[in-house]
Scaffold this active site. Sequence first.
Site, PDB file in Angstrom:
ATOM      1  N   TYR A   1       0.911  -1.249  -0.004  1.00 25.85           N
ATOM      2  CA  TYR A   1      -0.050   0.079   0.077  1.00 25.85           C
ATOM      3  C   TYR A   1       1.074   1.338  -0.059  1.00 25.85           C
ATOM      4  CZ  TYR A   1      -3.678   3.172   1.667  1.00 25.85           C
ATOM      5  OH  TYR A   1      -4.456   4.297   1.968  1.00 25.85           O
TER       6      TYR A   1
ATOM      7  N   LYS B   1      -1.290  -1.096  -4.137  1.00 23.18           N
ATOM      8  CA  LYS B   1      -2.248  -0.181  -4.030  1.00 23.18           C
ATOM      9  C   LYS B   1      -1.699   1.244  -4.246  1.00 23.18           C
ATOM     10  CE  LYS B   1      -5.971   1.834  -1.049  1.00 23.18           C
ATOM     11  NZ  LYS B   1      -5.568   3.169  -1.034  1.00 23.18           N
TER      12      LYS B   1
END
Length: 308
Positions: free
Chosen positions: A142, A172
């Site tokens: 992330y 992400k």
Amino acid sequence: MTPRKKLEGLVAATVTPMTPDGRINLSVIHQYVDYLVSEQNVKNIFVNGTTGEGLSLSIQERKQLAEEWMCQGKGKLDHVIIHVGALSLLESQELARHAAAIGASGIAVIAPSFFKPTNKDELLGFLQKVASEAPTVPFYYYHIPAMTGVKIRVEELLDGIREQIPTFQGVKFSDTDLLDLAQCINKKEREQFVFLYGVDEQLLSALAIGANGAVGSTYNYLGRKTNLMLQAFAKPDLALARKYQFLTGEFLSFVIKLGFGVAQTKAVMTSISGIPMGPPRLPLVGASEEFIAKAKAKLESIVWPDGD
């Protein structure tokens, strides 16, 4: 949930429902799941991330939320990705083991943001220690440097990453550096890793350079409209896709000027879905009534290309 189905398209970054006195409210999650699936046509979720106030929750709360989303999403959702990042390596590992035990579709980890990794090897070392605690679960990094302050380029991080993290599945990518994203996709290609873009107002640009889909807060309440944008892009009907992106951007530009964050997202979601999302947790404070009224009026004033 369909095991190991490729993660693509829209992923709603879920908010964490809370009671008026600030406790997590598990009782509305079944309504939340049904709303995402039936009203927004979104069947993938990202739990306990930034939008979900994950780092403001206790470890026990994060586990309870993960369990409830898994329970209520069974047979309805395709993917439940659990964010297990934490400032403490041991806590992150504990959350990773728990996510694996409850059958999560994947886990994601944010870079530690107090004592920060300063180079690729330090960051990779942390990520590997977490991923190894869930050795059969797809792992996602992330990347959100605006929040973490960790600005190690993803292109650099991905070089040889499967040697260290065999379960590594994708990123992400919540940053506006489209050059970094483009280089990742160019070098690794879509078939090897999944790239999910996390800046909702720029999604169309990311799709143009090869992103597989997106994780974002607006897909909680603008998921159906954004899915229509994805369909237009795939045809391809770029003129129509741009209309959807511009209108989403018009709304976001409006609310950002008013002051827009997780607290305001919860208020918008409550207003649109009718599901009480409650207040944010301190130090965040709830949205004002003035904000709620203006945001609702703005959204209702938008004329979408599909006429709805």
